[in-house]
Scaffold this active site. Sequence first.
Site, PDB file in Angstrom:
ATOM      1  N   CYS A  40      12.488  35.751  55.193  1.00 18.14           N
ATOM      2  CA  CYS A  40      13.942  35.858  55.350  1.00 18.14           C
ATOM      3  C   CYS A  40      14.669  34.611  54.829  1.00 18.14           C
ATOM      4  O   CYS A  40      15.553  34.705  53.977  1.00 18.14           O
ATOM      5  CB  CYS A  40      14.276  36.095  56.818  1.00 18.14           C
ATOM      6  SG  CYS A  40      16.032  36.079  57.159  1.00 18.14           S
ATOM      7  N   GLY A 175      16.616  51.217  47.339  1.00 19.45           N
ATOM      8  CA  GLY A 175      16.677  50.814  48.744  1.00 19.45           C
ATOM      9  C   GLY A 175      17.529  49.555  48.861  1.00 19.45           C
ATOM     10  O   GLY A 175      18.278  49.192  47.944  1.00 19.45           O
ATOM     11  N   HIS A 437      46.383  44.581  64.343  1.00 22.56           N
ATOM     12  CA  HIS A 437      46.973  45.163  63.140  1.00 22.56           C
ATOM     13  C   HIS A 437      47.548  44.062  62.268  1.00 22.56           C
ATOM     14  O   HIS A 437      48.210  43.160  62.792  1.00 22.56           O
ATOM     15  CB  HIS A 437      48.093  46.147  63.512  1.00 22.56           C
ATOM     16  CG  HIS A 437      48.783  46.708  62.309  1.00 22.56           C
ATOM     17  ND1 HIS A 437      48.201  47.688  61.533  1.00 22.56           N
ATOM     18  CD2 HIS A 437      49.969  46.399  61.738  1.00 22.56           C
ATOM     19  CE1 HIS A 437      49.016  47.972  60.533  1.00 22.56           C
ATOM     20  NE2 HIS A 437      50.103  47.205  60.629  1.00 22.56           N
TER      21      HIS A 437
HETATM   22  P1  NAI Z   1      13.273  50.542  50.837  1.00 25.64           P
HETATM   23  O1  NAI Z   1      12.220  51.248  51.600  1.00 25.64           O
HETATM   24  O2  NAI Z   1      14.592  50.248  51.457  1.00 25.64           O
HETATM   25  O3  NAI Z   1      13.573  51.362  49.487  1.00 25.64           O
HETATM   26  C1  NAI Z   1      12.588  51.624  48.519  1.00 25.64           C
HETATM   27  C2  NAI Z   1      13.033  52.763  47.630  1.00 25.64           C
HETATM   28  O4  NAI Z   1      12.111  52.887  46.534  1.00 25.64           O
HETATM   29  C3  NAI Z   1      13.050  54.102  48.322  1.00 25.64           C
HETATM   30  O5  NAI Z   1      14.323  54.681  48.127  1.00 25.64           O
HETATM   31  C4  NAI Z   1      11.939  54.901  47.611  1.00 25.64           C
HETATM   32  O6  NAI Z   1      12.216  56.275  47.560  1.00 25.64           O
HETATM   33  C5  NAI Z   1      11.919  54.265  46.231  1.00 25.64           C
HETATM   34  N1  NAI Z   1      10.665  54.419  45.463  1.00 25.64           N
HETATM   35  C6  NAI Z   1       9.406  54.316  45.927  1.00 25.64           C
HETATM   36  N2  NAI Z   1       8.506  54.484  44.916  1.00 25.64           N
HETATM   37  C7  NAI Z   1       9.225  54.691  43.763  1.00 25.64           C
HETATM   38  C8  NAI Z   1       8.876  54.918  42.370  1.00 25.64           C
HETATM   39  N3  NAI Z   1       7.616  54.934  41.964  1.00 25.64           N
HETATM   40  N4  NAI Z   1       9.865  55.098  41.482  1.00 25.64           N
HETATM   41  C9  NAI Z   1      11.172  55.056  41.893  1.00 25.64           C
HETATM   42  N5  NAI Z   1      11.540  54.851  43.183  1.00 25.64           N
HETATM   43  C10 NAI Z   1      10.594  54.655  44.125  1.00 25.64           C
HETATM   44  O7  NAI Z   1      12.563  49.206  50.305  1.00 25.64           O
HETATM   45  P2  NAI Z   1      13.124  47.810  49.795  1.00 25.64           P
HETATM   46  O8  NAI Z   1      14.492  47.923  49.236  1.00 25.64           O
HETATM   47  O9  NAI Z   1      12.039  47.270  48.949  1.00 25.64           O
HETATM   48  O10 NAI Z   1      13.235  46.960  51.141  1.00 25.64           O
HETATM   49  C11 NAI Z   1      12.057  46.663  51.889  1.00 25.64           C
HETATM   50  C12 NAI Z   1      12.366  46.334  53.324  1.00 25.64           C
HETATM   51  O11 NAI Z   1      13.067  45.121  53.420  1.00 25.64           O
HETATM   52  C13 NAI Z   1      13.175  47.403  54.002  1.00 25.64           C
HETATM   53  O12 NAI Z   1      12.518  47.749  55.202  1.00 25.64           O
HETATM   54  C14 NAI Z   1      14.497  46.752  54.294  1.00 25.64           C
HETATM   55  O13 NAI Z   1      15.020  47.173  55.534  1.00 25.64           O
HETATM   56  C15 NAI Z   1      14.168  45.266  54.307  1.00 25.64           C
HETATM   57  N6  NAI Z   1      15.312  44.520  53.794  1.00 25.64           N
HETATM   58  C16 NAI Z   1      16.451  44.445  54.527  1.00 25.64           C
HETATM   59  C17 NAI Z   1      17.573  43.815  54.040  1.00 25.64           C
HETATM   60  C18 NAI Z   1      18.817  43.804  54.863  1.00 25.64           C
HETATM   61  O14 NAI Z   1      18.738  44.067  56.058  1.00 25.64           O
HETATM   62  N7  NAI Z   1      19.989  43.507  54.284  1.00 25.64           N
HETATM   63  C19 NAI Z   1      17.585  43.185  52.729  1.00 25.64           C
HETATM   64  C20 NAI Z   1      16.359  43.363  52.014  1.00 25.64           C
HETATM   65  C21 NAI Z   1      15.276  44.002  52.550  1.00 25.64           C
END
Ligand code: NAI
Length: 458
Positions: A40, A175, A437
């Site tokens: 983080c 994501g 407001h």
């Molecule tokens: P994610 O799970 O949010 O999204 C990954 C996306 O990749 C999904 O929509 C999936 O369908 C797609 N995908 C998977 N394989 C694929 C392929 N071969 N081709 C195209 N699309 C594909 O994962 P992300 O964004 O990597 O985040 C990981 C974790 O980190 C999450 O659990 C998230 O909550 C956390 N995180 C949280 C943040 C925040 O709270 N602001 C910021 C960054 C990460």
Amino acid sequence: MFDLIVIGAGPGGYVAAIRAAQLGLKVACVEGRGSLGGTCLNVGCIPSKALLTSSGKYAELSHLAAHGIAVEGASLDLNAMMARKDKVVGDLTKGIGFLFKKNGVELIEGWATIPAAGQVKVGDTIHETKNILIATGSEPTPLPGVEIDETDVLSSTGALALDAVPEHLVVIGAGVIGLELGQVWARLGAKVTVVEYLDRILPGIDGEIAKLAQRALSKRGLKFQLGRAVKAVDAGEGGLSLTVERVGKDTVDTIVADKVLVAIGRRPVTRGLGLDALGVEVNERGFIPVDGSFQSSVPGIYAIGDCVPGPMLAHKAEEDGVACVEGLAGLQGHVDYDKVPGVVYTDPEVASVGATEEALKDAGTDYISGKFTFMANSRARSTGETDGAVKVLASPDGVLLGAHICGAHGGDLIAELVLAMAKGATLTDVAASCHAHPSMAEAVKEACLDALGRAIHA
Ligand code: NAI
């Protein structure tokens, strides 16, 4: 002999260590990264927010004409932007070292293994402890056949440290990480194409709100290719060549890019600790199943945060950590997982808490809903941040079940609804509270009024 050794100094681990020390336990925290704060602080939430802010200021320059402000000669110094980000990270990680000292948490530097329950080995030294807390977090999930070199094919870590703006960045995965970092580089001048397997962005977020976010992000320059799976990334003369299959069809396309960000999810880091030999149960996805007190299948070994099943979020890991060590100290620790907010820090922000409309439908739960768009909010009109809406979902008698926001400052606005849900508040409780407001928060009140059939400004 320690009362507790925490393995990992990310937001889950360092907060657990500090809280345990506050409660009188003799605590050590082991960290091998060389700086505190975990993913983080070092290569996640914090550097990405620093770059989102800096790139947001740069992007704003091109919208100032509407405010009657002409900007000439603005230019981007990416090195300075990165240096600022690194300083923000450095200051915060050092701050944790200070908090450890202040609270009497002993820091053990190095990578830990667990030779036996009650023992943590770092280097050649075995430390004896009554309890062990595994807070080892997560790492990017690799895409089979695609090798991340952090130069051209990037994980989030590489995408936070580029030394030049790419011409064409392809993001695999729509994501949280893909959208946040995709927007950073789009704002700084890259063409950004987001390729997503599903037919929607932001899986897990309320579908209607995700659609609003997609529309707004498209307006800000992100290109989306949905329903497509990336099968291969090959280096060629003209750059990287991506083989992209249309899901459910035989069609295969090629996309050429100079950088690729793989953001298809994260997986727990539970290998290398010696859990197999100890008999600690690890599920098929690498997570450590735990009971209500965060204890693994082996007594005295606990786990929290990204390496246990549940949302992979820093603030959820913190809550886990505090609840776990309060339990160890004889208090009643508790986390209400139905009320953990999630925020995507894009422009506009996407924020949510509780059930989505899809989840309520799937479960056959009766509900009522209300919505209020920022277009009808006078503060949003005056700042020009009119994209998006607030949506609330409640039981027929008005108890809030979920709230979802796409809009500027959504990540702050959601806090009111988290508190409302935590206290079992109704739509009327929120709507009857006086909201200043003009403020964006009035959209929260109006969404609740809308669900009650009483919206004033819609
Ligand atoms: P994610 O799970 O949010 O999204 C990954 C996306 O990749 C999904 O929509 C999936 O369908 C797609 N995908 C998977 N394989 C694929 C392929 N071969 N081709 C195209 N699309 C594909 O994962 P992300 O964004 O990597 O985040 C990981 C974790 O980190 C999450 O659990 C998230 O909550 C956390 N995180 C949280 C943040 C925040 O709270 N602001 C910021 C960054 C990460």
